[in-house]
Design a protein around this motif. Structure first.
Motif, PDB file in Angstrom:
ATOM      1  N   LEU A  14      -1.009  20.638   6.146  1.00 51.08           N
ATOM      2  CA  LEU A  14       0.508  21.093   5.806  1.00 51.08           C
ATOM      3  C   LEU A  14       1.621  19.902   6.549  1.00 51.08           C
ATOM      4  N   PHE A  15       1.586  19.823   7.841  1.00 52.66           N
ATOM      5  CA  PHE A  15       2.291  18.985   8.595  1.00 52.66           C
ATOM      6  C   PHE A  15       2.212  17.488   8.020  1.00 52.66           C
ATOM      7  N   THR A  16       1.056  16.859   7.691  1.00 46.05           N
ATOM      8  CA  THR A  16       1.048  15.549   7.251  1.00 46.05           C
ATOM      9  C   THR A  16       1.537  15.363   5.866  1.00 46.05           C
ATOM     10  N   ALA A  17       1.463  16.540   5.099  1.00 48.81           N
ATOM     11  CA  ALA A  17       2.039  16.500   3.683  1.00 48.81           C
ATOM     12  C   ALA A  17       3.327  16.538   3.698  1.00 48.81           C
ATOM     13  N   PHE A  18       4.050  17.414   4.649  1.00 43.76           N
ATOM     14  CA  PHE A  18       5.571  17.164   4.854  1.00 43.76           C
ATOM     15  C   PHE A  18       5.848  15.800   5.097  1.00 43.76           C
ATOM     16  N   PHE A  19       5.340  15.382   6.258  1.00 41.54           N
ATOM     17  CA  PHE A  19       5.628  14.292   6.840  1.00 41.54           C
ATOM     18  C   PHE A  19       5.694  12.848   5.810  1.00 41.54           C
ATOM     19  N   ALA A  20       4.404  12.750   4.841  1.00 42.39           N
ATOM     20  CA  ALA A  20       4.137  11.893   4.020  1.00 42.39           C
ATOM     21  C   ALA A  20       5.326  11.975   2.906  1.00 42.39           C
ATOM     22  N   VAL A  21       5.859  13.230   2.621  1.00 43.91           N
ATOM     23  CA  VAL A  21       6.958  13.490   1.612  1.00 43.91           C
ATOM     24  C   VAL A  21       8.235  13.065   2.209  1.00 43.91           C
ATOM     25  N   PHE A  22       8.579  13.442   3.287  1.00 42.16           N
ATOM     26  CA  PHE A  22       9.875  13.254   3.701  1.00 42.16           C
ATOM     27  C   PHE A  22      10.397  12.200   4.641  1.00 42.16           C
ATOM     28  N   THR A  23       9.400  11.181   4.929  1.00 44.47           N
ATOM     29  CA  THR A  23       9.573  10.092   5.666  1.00 44.47           C
ATOM     30  C   THR A  23      10.170   8.968   4.921  1.00 44.47           C
ATOM     31  N   LYS A  24      11.100   8.247   5.523  1.00 50.55           N
ATOM     32  CA  LYS A  24      12.011   7.005   4.747  1.00 50.55           C
ATOM     33  C   LYS A  24      11.114   5.828   4.634  1.00 50.55           C
ATOM     34  N   ASN A  25      10.195   5.543   5.866  1.00 45.66           N
ATOM     35  CA  ASN A  25       9.193   4.320   5.665  1.00 45.66           C
ATOM     36  C   ASN A  25       8.001   4.618   4.621  1.00 45.66           C
ATOM     37  N   LEU A  26       8.062   3.676   3.764  1.00 42.88           N
ATOM     38  CA  LEU A  26       6.845   3.846   2.677  1.00 42.88           C
ATOM     39  C   LEU A  26       5.487   3.448   3.140  1.00 42.88           C
ATOM     40  N   LEU A  27       5.360   2.824   4.262  1.00 43.85           N
ATOM     41  CA  LEU A  27       4.302   2.319   4.994  1.00 43.85           C
ATOM     42  C   LEU A  27       3.796   3.432   5.647  1.00 43.85           C
ATOM     43  N   ILE A  30       2.391   6.044   3.539  1.00 44.97           N
ATOM     44  CA  ILE A  30       0.920   5.771   3.084  1.00 44.97           C
ATOM     45  C   ILE A  30      -0.065   5.959   4.083  1.00 44.97           C
ATOM     46  N   ILE A  31       0.136   5.719   5.305  1.00 53.27           N
ATOM     47  CA  ILE A  31      -0.710   5.810   6.210  1.00 53.27           C
ATOM     48  C   ILE A  31      -0.843   7.317   6.602  1.00 53.27           C
ATOM     49  N   THR A  32       0.260   8.235   6.364  1.00 54.56           N
ATOM     50  CA  THR A  32       0.063   9.746   6.444  1.00 54.56           C
ATOM     51  C   THR A  32      -0.923  10.290   5.378  1.00 54.56           C
ATOM     52  N   LEU A  33      -0.780   9.711   4.191  1.00 53.85           N
ATOM     53  CA  LEU A  33      -1.456   9.988   2.802  1.00 53.85           C
ATOM     54  C   LEU A  33      -2.922   9.840   3.184  1.00 53.85           C
ATOM     55  N   ALA A  34      -3.038   8.850   3.991  1.00 49.65           N
ATOM     56  CA  ALA A  34      -4.708   8.520   4.312  1.00 49.65           C
ATOM     57  C   ALA A  34      -5.174   9.469   5.359  1.00 49.65           C
ATOM     58  N   ILE A  35      -4.527   9.776   6.309  1.00 49.12           N
ATOM     59  CA  ILE A  35      -4.562  10.866   7.230  1.00 49.12           C
ATOM     60  C   ILE A  35      -4.736  12.223   6.610  1.00 49.12           C
ATOM     61  N   PHE A  36      -4.086  12.429   5.639  1.00 47.51           N
ATOM     62  CA  PHE A  36      -4.252  13.782   4.704  1.00 47.51           C
ATOM     63  C   PHE A  36      -5.475  13.841   4.210  1.00 47.51           C
ATOM     64  N   SER A  37      -5.973  12.540   3.200  1.00 48.73           N
ATOM     65  CA  SER A  37      -7.092  12.523   2.814  1.00 48.73           C
ATOM     66  C   SER A  37      -8.295  13.029   3.644  1.00 48.73           C
ATOM     67  N   ALA A  38      -8.275  11.988   4.956  1.00 44.86           N
ATOM     68  CA  ALA A  38      -9.479  12.252   5.922  1.00 44.86           C
ATOM     69  C   ALA A  38      -9.495  13.704   6.438  1.00 44.86           C
ATOM     70  N   ILE A  39      -8.382  14.309   6.260  1.00 44.13           N
ATOM     71  CA  ILE A  39      -8.479  15.717   6.938  1.00 44.13           C
ATOM     72  C   ILE A  39      -8.967  16.732   5.748  1.00 44.13           C
ATOM     73  N   LEU A  40      -8.632  16.432   4.645  1.00 40.75           N
ATOM     74  CA  LEU A  40      -9.190  16.980   3.360  1.00 40.75           C
ATOM     75  C   LEU A  40     -10.634  16.858   3.083  1.00 40.75           C
ATOM     76  N   ILE A  41     -11.067  15.564   3.517  1.00 39.02           N
ATOM     77  CA  ILE A  41     -12.597  15.353   3.515  1.00 39.02           C
ATOM     78  C   ILE A  41     -13.245  16.270   4.594  1.00 39.02           C
ATOM     79  N   VAL A  42     -12.628  16.537   5.499  1.00 41.06           N
ATOM     80  CA  VAL A  42     -13.469  17.093   6.816  1.00 41.06           C
ATOM     81  C   VAL A  42     -13.422  18.855   6.335  1.00 41.06           C
TER      82      VAL A  42
END
Length: 81
Positions: A14-27, A30-42
């Protein structure tokens, strides 16, 4: 014990999802989205859904991340001209 770990992963998801949506820097997003996917895989592996984990690894972490990075690189080149 497994429920505690699963709940902690869900909260971190949940925290990574909020950070990915509300951060200003696009890069960073994207990195947070990759972390989100890794957590979802686990989480999928813990819930004994290896087919969903494999699909998330290939599509979510692999293709989507690659396409986003390529798109950002292309748009930055266009903005500099």
């Amino acid at each position: 014990m497994i429920y505690v770990i699963l709940n902690m992963l869900m909260i971190f998801l949940l925290f990574t999802a909020f950070f990915a949506v509300f951060t200003k820097n696009l890069l960073n997003s994207i990195i947070t989205l990759a972390i989100f996917s890794a957590i979802l895989i686990v989480i999928f592996v813990i819930l004994q859904a290896p087919d969903a984990a494999l699909a998330e690894a290939v599509i979510g972490a692999g293709l989507t991340l690659t396409f986003f990075v390529i798109t950002i690189n292309k748009t930055k080149d266009w903005q500099n001209e």
